[in-house]
Design an enzyme around this catalytic site. Structure first.
Site, PDB file in Angstrom:
ATOM      1  N   LYS A  21      95.441  23.639   8.423  1.00 50.29           N
ATOM      2  CA  LYS A  21      95.638  23.956   9.848  1.00 50.29           C
ATOM      3  C   LYS A  21      94.398  23.562  10.658  1.00 50.29           C
ATOM      4  O   LYS A  21      94.507  23.079  11.803  1.00 50.29           O
ATOM      5  CB  LYS A  21      95.914  25.455  10.011  1.00 50.29           C
ATOM      6  CG  LYS A  21      96.019  25.949  11.459  1.00 50.29           C
ATOM      7  CD  LYS A  21      97.065  25.188  12.261  1.00 50.29           C
ATOM      8  CE  LYS A  21      97.452  25.885  13.551  1.00 50.29           C
ATOM      9  NZ  LYS A  21      96.380  26.248  14.447  1.00 50.29           N
TER      10      LYS A  21
ATOM     11  N   VAL B 245     100.381  37.194  22.676  1.00 51.88           N
ATOM     12  CA  VAL B 245     101.350  36.154  23.046  1.00 51.88           C
ATOM     13  C   VAL B 245     102.035  35.582  21.808  1.00 51.88           C
ATOM     14  O   VAL B 245     103.268  35.524  21.727  1.00 51.88           O
ATOM     15  CB  VAL B 245     100.655  35.031  23.834  1.00 51.88           C
ATOM     16  CG1 VAL B 245     101.605  33.865  24.054  1.00 51.88           C
ATOM     17  CG2 VAL B 245     100.149  35.561  25.183  1.00 51.88           C
TER      18      VAL B 245
ATOM     19  N   GLU C 199      94.574  17.159  16.550  1.00 53.40           N
ATOM     20  CA  GLU C 199      95.093  17.535  17.878  1.00 53.40           C
ATOM     21  C   GLU C 199      94.031  17.336  18.960  1.00 53.40           C
ATOM     22  O   GLU C 199      94.318  16.781  20.038  1.00 53.40           O
ATOM     23  CB  GLU C 199      95.549  18.994  17.838  1.00 53.40           C
ATOM     24  CG  GLU C 199      95.976  19.588  19.156  1.00 53.40           C
ATOM     25  CD  GLU C 199      96.199  21.087  19.040  1.00 53.40           C
ATOM     26  OE1 GLU C 199      95.682  21.834  19.893  1.00 53.40           O
ATOM     27  OE2 GLU C 199      96.875  21.526  18.094  1.00 53.40           O
ATOM     28  N   TYR C 200      92.808  17.773  18.695  1.00 47.98           N
ATOM     29  CA  TYR C 200      91.709  17.600  19.660  1.00 47.98           C
ATOM     30  C   TYR C 200      91.574  16.128  20.048  1.00 47.98           C
ATOM     31  O   TYR C 200      91.453  15.772  21.234  1.00 47.98           O
ATOM     32  CB  TYR C 200      90.388  18.068  19.043  1.00 47.98           C
ATOM     33  CG  TYR C 200      89.996  19.503  19.307  1.00 47.98           C
ATOM     34  CD1 TYR C 200      90.889  20.549  19.048  1.00 47.98           C
ATOM     35  CD2 TYR C 200      88.729  19.819  19.783  1.00 47.98           C
ATOM     36  CE1 TYR C 200      90.514  21.856  19.264  1.00 47.98           C
ATOM     37  CE2 TYR C 200      88.340  21.138  19.998  1.00 47.98           C
ATOM     38  CZ  TYR C 200      89.237  22.150  19.738  1.00 47.98           C
ATOM     39  OH  TYR C 200      88.867  23.451  19.963  1.00 47.98           O
TER      40      TYR C 200
ATOM     41  N   GLY D 140     100.091  43.063  15.617  1.00 54.65           N
ATOM     42  CA  GLY D 140      99.491  42.288  16.694  1.00 54.65           C
ATOM     43  C   GLY D 140     100.528  41.677  17.607  1.00 54.65           C
ATOM     44  O   GLY D 140     101.186  40.701  17.239  1.00 54.65           O
TER      45      GLY D 140
ATOM     46  N   SER E 112     101.296  26.500  13.795  1.00 59.67           N
ATOM     47  CA  SER E 112     101.098  25.632  14.950  1.00 59.67           C
ATOM     48  C   SER E 112     102.384  25.510  15.762  1.00 59.67           C
ATOM     49  O   SER E 112     103.472  25.438  15.203  1.00 59.67           O
ATOM     50  CB  SER E 112     100.649  24.241  14.508  1.00 59.67           C
ATOM     51  OG  SER E 112     100.575  23.371  15.629  1.00 59.67           O
ATOM     52  N   GLY E 113     102.217  25.448  17.063  1.00 60.92           N
ATOM     53  CA  GLY E 113     103.368  25.260  17.940  1.00 60.92           C
ATOM     54  C   GLY E 113     103.224  25.976  19.253  1.00 60.92           C
ATOM     55  O   GLY E 113     104.074  25.846  20.129  1.00 60.92           O
TER      56      GLY E 113
ATOM     57  N   HIS F 132      94.602  19.929  11.161  1.00 60.55           N
ATOM     58  CA  HIS F 132      95.650  19.712  12.175  1.00 60.55           C
ATOM     59  C   HIS F 132      95.056  19.859  13.571  1.00 60.55           C
ATOM     60  O   HIS F 132      95.274  19.024  14.452  1.00 60.55           O
ATOM     61  CB  HIS F 132      96.783  20.723  11.977  1.00 60.55           C
ATOM     62  CG  HIS F 132      97.731  20.827  13.138  1.00 60.55           C
ATOM     63  ND1 HIS F 132      97.405  21.489  14.311  1.00 60.55           N
ATOM     64  CD2 HIS F 132      98.987  20.365  13.322  1.00 60.55           C
ATOM     65  CE1 HIS F 132      98.416  21.413  15.162  1.00 60.55           C
ATOM     66  NE2 HIS F 132      99.392  20.736  14.582  1.00 60.55           N
ATOM     67  N   ASN F 133      94.295  20.919  13.780  1.00 60.48           N
ATOM     68  CA  ASN F 133      93.710  21.159  15.098  1.00 60.48           C
ATOM     69  C   ASN F 133      92.682  20.086  15.458  1.00 60.48           C
ATOM     70  O   ASN F 133      92.536  19.721  16.626  1.00 60.48           O
ATOM     71  CB  ASN F 133      93.059  22.544  15.142  1.00 60.48           C
ATOM     72  CG  ASN F 133      94.096  23.650  15.223  1.00 60.48           C
ATOM     73  OD1 ASN F 133      95.286  23.418  15.005  1.00 60.48           O
ATOM     74  ND2 ASN F 133      93.658  24.858  15.523  1.00 60.48           N
TER      75      ASN F 133
ATOM     76  N   ARG G  45      97.628  48.168  18.131  1.00 60.93           N
ATOM     77  CA  ARG G  45      96.641  49.229  18.318  1.00 60.93           C
ATOM     78  C   ARG G  45      96.793  49.883  19.689  1.00 60.93           C
ATOM     79  O   ARG G  45      97.354  49.304  20.625  1.00 60.93           O
ATOM     80  CB  ARG G  45      95.234  48.656  18.178  1.00 60.93           C
ATOM     81  CG  ARG G  45      94.899  47.650  19.281  1.00 60.93           C
ATOM     82  CD  ARG G  45      93.494  47.097  19.172  1.00 60.93           C
ATOM     83  NE  ARG G  45      93.207  46.185  20.285  1.00 60.93           N
ATOM     84  CZ  ARG G  45      92.024  45.643  20.508  1.00 60.93           C
ATOM     85  NH1 ARG G  45      91.020  45.922  19.694  1.00 60.93           N
ATOM     86  NH2 ARG G  45      91.840  44.827  21.536  1.00 60.93           N
TER      87      ARG G  45
ATOM     88  N   LYS H 263      88.500  26.713  21.206  1.00 65.99           N
ATOM     89  CA  LYS H 263      88.415  27.930  20.396  1.00 65.99           C
ATOM     90  C   LYS H 263      87.566  27.745  19.143  1.00 65.99           C
ATOM     91  O   LYS H 263      87.417  28.666  18.357  1.00 65.99           O
ATOM     92  CB  LYS H 263      89.816  28.405  20.005  1.00 65.99           C
ATOM     93  CG  LYS H 263      90.641  28.886  21.198  1.00 65.99           C
ATOM     94  CD  LYS H 263      91.976  29.450  20.738  1.00 65.99           C
ATOM     95  CE  LYS H 263      92.758  30.005  21.915  1.00 65.99           C
ATOM     96  NZ  LYS H 263      94.082  30.559  21.507  1.00 65.99           N
TER      97      LYS H 263
ATOM     98  N   HIS I  27      62.275   7.330  -1.100  1.00 64.62           N
ATOM     99  CA  HIS I  27      63.566   7.855  -1.560  1.00 64.62           C
ATOM    100  C   HIS I  27      64.278   6.902  -2.523  1.00 64.62           C
ATOM    101  O   HIS I  27      65.325   7.258  -3.052  1.00 64.62           O
ATOM    102  CB  HIS I  27      64.466   8.135  -0.355  1.00 64.62           C
ATOM    103  CG  HIS I  27      63.969   9.268   0.488  1.00 64.62           C
ATOM    104  ND1 HIS I  27      63.876  10.573   0.025  1.00 64.62           N
ATOM    105  CD2 HIS I  27      63.535   9.300   1.776  1.00 64.62           C
ATOM    106  CE1 HIS I  27      63.417  11.348   0.993  1.00 64.62           C
ATOM    107  NE2 HIS I  27      63.193  10.607   2.073  1.00 64.62           N
TER     108      HIS I  27
ATOM    109  N   ALA J 189      91.224  35.707  15.149  1.00 66.51           N
ATOM    110  CA  ALA J 189      90.470  35.315  13.960  1.00 66.51           C
ATOM    111  C   ALA J 189      89.081  35.934  13.976  1.00 66.51           C
ATOM    112  O   ALA J 189      88.545  36.291  15.025  1.00 66.51           O
ATOM    113  CB  ALA J 189      90.367  33.788  13.899  1.00 66.51           C
TER     114      ALA J 189
END
Length: 638
Positions: free
Chosen positions: A353, A177, A360-361, A174, A298-299, A356-357, A198, A429, A619, A246
């Protein structure tokens, strides 16, 4: 064979290291050395007396050999016979320059080796020591494995066939980028690499071959668009890194790859895969004898090229097999240790990860809200806001995200600030949303992170927002008092909200670790995040040190954090109040404040919730004046 390569043949005593080593050295026309010849007299006497060496005995001996390897590397190379039973011993031997070492493990059963030992004469190593050697032996994590149930000539021929120097040390699939950047990173560390991409007519044509042509002549890289040829070009046991989108593309590639793989090969998924998918893939591959690592990376593009933060999860054997490649290309922390470490069992790497994201958000949204109130409430220009952010960076708030936000605000297109031409419609994403779902599954609050995802979602309905704005015509108000005090409060509010956001993220990791029996180390995770990744910051440097001796205490309950947050919490609530009453949406600031106030309230409003649930659904509820294992139901209607 390649000039300067040192071939280390290792295994327990009696496996044939010396015999095989001498034959291999003769065939390769390079010198042979036996590690036993470098033992000091004290070690030899200790073993002759029937006592095994300890690590204190071995340390200077191994370091001496490592220094010799450096000398042999500068010449034509050598063959070394050495027991090297533990991984840490092999790391010492490879500490000079791992890429110029080829590891060859001679494998045999205890019974087979024991019979060989009985036939040996005039050797200081006694048969009684063999049990200790097998107990100490840690299986190979790299290199080739040769079973010694054959003649020495057959063994040497098998070694030479597997040591084909035309083969690459690892492969990468793959060349998008991130894939290209990671491949360049690997090549810059002098690894030999095979790359595959591919072929899609009129869309992806000769990508791998073009990549090879673009690389400097001193980089050894082979390019393929045929999967079998790609796999065959990598030395065994293989390490292959997947850098594909993914989801289904990962499964498609794995399905196509498996028929060409061999037992003990290792596949590393370096994409943003969901942790549950990683678990499933690991289970499928282990049944075929193939190792699998789900490695969160990440990076961004720059990080992949210069050194990212890497979060690998999978079996420890899989990490021992391929982790050396990941550690070599990772960023380095302030102590020059790689920002890559074994996270835990299958799925845990991609889970970490994902969190982590999520963090980050929320950090990105906090900065966006901070910019927004400075721009439209405090009436500061982008360059003035950039200056404020740079002051904050020098006040202990430095972070990669704060740094790049300051840069963004200074960018102009002609006489105009470019930020004013960027559409206010944020993309995503999905990994932030994954964190929210994961938190719901284990019953954990994820206030700041979930709210940051919702903020992106509401930004996406731009036309509806414009229509609502025109119909309501609500006014916003500018600051009506000293903006210096407001900005000072805002700085403290930002610091406090960021601490709360990180606390929420680490709490989710801790709960998942308990739920899935991962035994995750929060300090190690935080250390990995101190460089290379998007959320690296001064705060992260503080967090990993705080967790170092206190892995089980929540971040907001650590004494140092309590002092800071207790001092600044009013700045957060005042900032939220000022923003909301002036007409500005501050979703993550508000979420942080609400979470903290709820988290620190001994009495919450949940008693009303429990009464409501019992009223309409029977309940039941617990009482404060009885045992907690008693439940009650009441007819609440008067």
């Amino acid at each position: 064979m390649s000039k300067g390569i040192v071939y280390i043949i290792y295994g327990v005593s009696g496996s044939g290291k010396t015999t095989i080593g001498k034959k291999l050295a003769k065939d390769l026309d390079i010198p042979f050395f036996d590690a036993d010849d470098f033992h000091p007299e004290s070690n030899i006497k200790k073993m002759s007396d029937g006592f095994p060496l300890d690590d204190t005995d071995r340390e200077p001996w191994l370091q001496k050999i490592a220094n010799e390897i450096k000398v042999w590397n500068t010449k034509n190379g050598a063959v070394l016979a050495c027991s090297a039973l533990k991984i840490k011993y092999r790391k010492t031997l490879g500490s000079i320059d791992e890429k110029y070492i080829k590891w060859i493990f001679l494998e045999g059963s205890y019974d087979m080796i024991s019979k060989r030992m009985q036939a040996r004469k005039n050797h200081f190593f006694k048969k009684e020591m063999l049990v200790s050697q097998f107990e100490t032996l840690e299986g190979p994590e790299k290199g080739i494995v040769i079973t010694v149930d054959k003649s020495s000539d057959e063994i040497v021929n098998e070694i030479k066939s597997k040591l084909d120097t035309n083969r690459s040390q690892l492969g990468l699939i793959g060349l998008g980028v991130m894939g290209k950047s990671l491949a360049k990173n690997l090549l810059s560390k002098n690894f030999t690499l095979s790359v595959y991409n591919r072929q899609v007519d009129d869309y992806e044509v000769d990508i791998a071959k073009k990549f090879v042509k673009e690389q400097p002549d001193n980089h050894m890289v082979l390019g393929f668009d045929n999967l079998k040829s790609f796999v065959d070009s990598i030395e065994q046991p293989r390490t292959i890194i997947l850098m594909v989108n993914a989801g289904k593309p990962v499964d498609v590639v794995i399905e196509a790859l498996v028929p060409f793989l061999s037992k003990d090969d290792c596949v590393v998924d370096g994409g943003n895969s969901h942790y549950k998918s990683t678990l499933e893939r690991s289970d499928r591959l282990i049944d075929k004898g193939i190792h699998f690592l789900g490695a969160g990376i990440s990076g961004g593009e720059e990080g992949a090229l210069k050194g990212p933060s890497i979060m690998p999860g999978g079996s420890k054997k899989a990490y021992n097999r391929s982790g050396n490649f990941l550690e070599a290309i990772a960023a380095r922390d302030k102590a020059n240790n790689p920002c890559c470490e074994y996270i835990g069992p299958e799925g845990s790497g991609h889970y970490v990860k994902m969190v982590h994201n999520g963090i980050e958000y929320a950090e990105m949204q906090l900065l966006a809200e901070t910019y927004h109130v400075l721009r439209f409430y405090a009436k500061k220009n982008p360059d003035q806001i950039a200056a404020i952010f740079n002051i904050w960076r020098n006040n202990g708030l430095d972070s990669y995200l704060l740094e790049i936000t300051a840069d963004i605000l200074l960018k102009k297109e002609g006489d105009d600030f470019l930020i004013d031409k960027v559409l206010d419609k944020a993309g995503q994403k999905g990994t932030g949303g994954w964190s929210t779902n994961a938190a719901l599954e284990v019953g954990m609050p994820l206030s700041t992170i979930s709210e940051s995802v919702m903020a992106r979602n509401i930004s996406g309905i731009k036309s509806k927002r414009v229509e609502a704005s025109e119909k309501y015509q609500l006014k916003t108000y500018s600051i009506s008092s000293n903006d210096t005090i407001f900005i000072e409060n805002l700085e403290k509010a930002f610091r406090t909200a960021s601490v709360i956001n990180h606390h929420i993220g680490f709490e989710l990791i801790k709960e998942a670790s308990n739920e899935y029996n991962w035994e995750l180390n929060l300090s190690k995770i935080a250390r990995i995040w101190t460089n290379g990744c998007i959320i690296r910051s001064d705060l992260m440097e503080q967090i990993w040190k705080l967790f170092l001796n206190d892995n089980d205490t929540s971040l907001l309950l650590l004494p140092d954090i309590i002092i800071t947050v207790k001092s600044d919490i009013h700045s957060l609530t005042e900032t939220v109040a000022a923003g909301l009453t002036s007409g500005f949406s501050l979703p993550v600031f508000s979420a942080a404040a609400n979470y903290f106030l709820a988290y620190t309230s001994a009495q919450s409003s949940a008693n009303i919730i429990q009464a409501q649930r019992d009223y309409f659904g029977a309940h039941t509820y617990q009482r404060v004046d009885t045992s907690l294992d008693e439940y009650f139901h009441t007819n609440w209607k008067h």
